[in-house]
Structures are given as structure tokens and as C-alpha cells.
Design an enzyme around this catalytic site. Structure first.
Site, PDB file in Angstrom:
ATOM      1  N   ALA A 116     -39.354 -70.348  60.341  1.00  0.00           N
ATOM      2  CA  ALA A 116     -40.531 -69.550  60.672  1.00  0.00           C
ATOM      3  C   ALA A 116     -40.114 -68.087  60.868  1.00  0.00           C
ATOM      4  CB  ALA A 116     -41.220 -70.112  61.908  1.00  0.00           C
ATOM      5  N   CYS A 117     -39.825 -67.695  62.081  1.00  0.00           N
ATOM      6  CA  CYS A 117     -39.560 -66.284  62.372  1.00  0.00           C
ATOM      7  C   CYS A 117     -38.265 -65.777  61.748  1.00  0.00           C
ATOM      8  CB  CYS A 117     -39.593 -66.060  63.874  1.00  0.00           C
ATOM      9  SG  CYS A 117     -41.230 -66.453  64.564  1.00  0.00           S
TER      10      CYS A 117
END
Length: 187
Positions: A116-117
Site C-alpha cells: 500500500a503506502c
């Protein structure tokens, strides 16, 4: 090799190593120890350490215990803290301005979550002209197999694999382990 003129410096990004993000993550303690080692080395070499902290309206409400950074990684006064609400650490934050002020054209990336990030920030930096190095043993993710995702160890391995081959005109990606990190210019 960055495409950003007059920005030969490197910065260490520490992304979302927050209680609620890494709780139960594979190799949590090992990953945090590797990040702590990177932070110590960066400080010793006068390389900027930039901390990124996610918040949302769910489990990472600003000020909550889950939102707090893990106690093993204390931020020093004067080290920037970027607050974000999107996966890409550049999106709607002051990260780009902080890097420009410091003459940074190369990023060394660590933290969570791999799928994700971390991935979003890797790509976000790369498309903005940065050389971006992922520290392969200094990121982790949660177990999302109940939603059809691969096991966390496979997500981490795949992220390391594909980022190791990233390149584009005038800039490069790459994956290295903590012991191989150089805060000098990308080769």
C-alpha cells in the site's frame, strides 16, 4: 542519476511504522530493528530522516494509540514529520517541498505497508523524478489473505523483486538490504 537538477542529496523515508499498522506484521521486530539501524546511520552521516505518519477516519485516528509511532523508533526534534491521508506520501503533503529544501533527489524507503503506502510512495517518487531505493528487509505488511491477497511474506518478496528492476530515463529504482544501503548517489 536523478532527473531533478541540483539535488544530489539522499533522504531516508520512514513510512507509517505506527502501532496500529505494524501490530502483528511479519518480522515486525526485525524490520523495526533494521529501520532503527538505518536511522542511526543516516543521522551519523548527516542524511535527512523524514518521518511519514498516516491518519484516517478508521483505525488510525490522529492522536490514538494505534496512530502513534512505535516506541522503538523515536523521532528527534528537527526531523520532519509528514502527515498524510493517502497511500502516496507525496499526495497532498509537504514532502516534495521538504525534499527540495534539502536538495534531495534520491530516496531510501523503509516502513509499512509493502503493498500500500510503500508501493505508492515508491512510484510517487519515481514518477516525480527521484531515484528510489527500497530497503528490502526494512518493510513489512499485514496479513490480508482472508481477502484473497497472497501471504505477507510473498507480498514483501514480490515488492522487493519487481522494484529491483525499475528504471526509466534519467532515474533508477532498486532493492537492497539494510547492510547494503549507501546514502551516496545512485549508481
Amino acid at each position: 542519476m536523478t532527473t531533478l537538477p541540483d539535488r544530489p542529496g539522499t533522504a531516508l523515508l520512514v513510512i507509517d511504522v505506527q502501532n496500529g499498522v505494524v501490530e502483528g506484521a511479519p518480522r515486525r521486530d526485525e524490520v523495526i530493528a533494521n529501520i532503527a539501524s538505518l536511522v542511526d546511520r543516516a543521522r551519523t552521516e548527516d542524511v535527512p530522516v523524514i518521518w511519514v505518519q498516516h491518519s484516517d477516519d478508521g483505525g488510525l485516528k490522529e492522536g490514538s494509540e494505534a496512530w502513534q509511532y512505535v516506541s522503538e523508533l523515536p523521532r528527534r526534534e528537527g526531523e520532519p514529520l509528514v502527515h498524510k491521508r493517502y497511500s502516496d506520501s507525496f499526495e497532498d503533503t509537504e514532502l516534495e517541498a521538504l525534499l527540495a529544501e534539502r536538495g534531495v533527489g534520491r530516496l531510501v524507503v523503509s516502513g509499512a505497508q509493502s503493498d500500500a503506502c510503500i508501493r505508492s510512495t515508491l512510484h510517487g517518487g519515481f514518477v516525480r523524478g527521484y531515484d528510489v531505493t527500497l530497503v528490502g528487509d526494512a518493510h513489512t505488511t499485514e496479513d490480508l489473505t482472508q481477502f484473497g491477497a497472497p501471504a505477507p511474506e510473498l507480498v514483501i518478496a514480490h515488492t522487493n523483486l519487481y522494484w529491483g528492476f525499475q528504471k526509466a530515463p534519467g532515474r533508477c529504482g532498486g532493492t537492497v538490504d539494510t547492510a547494503e544501503v549507501s546514502f551516496g548517489a545512485a549508481e
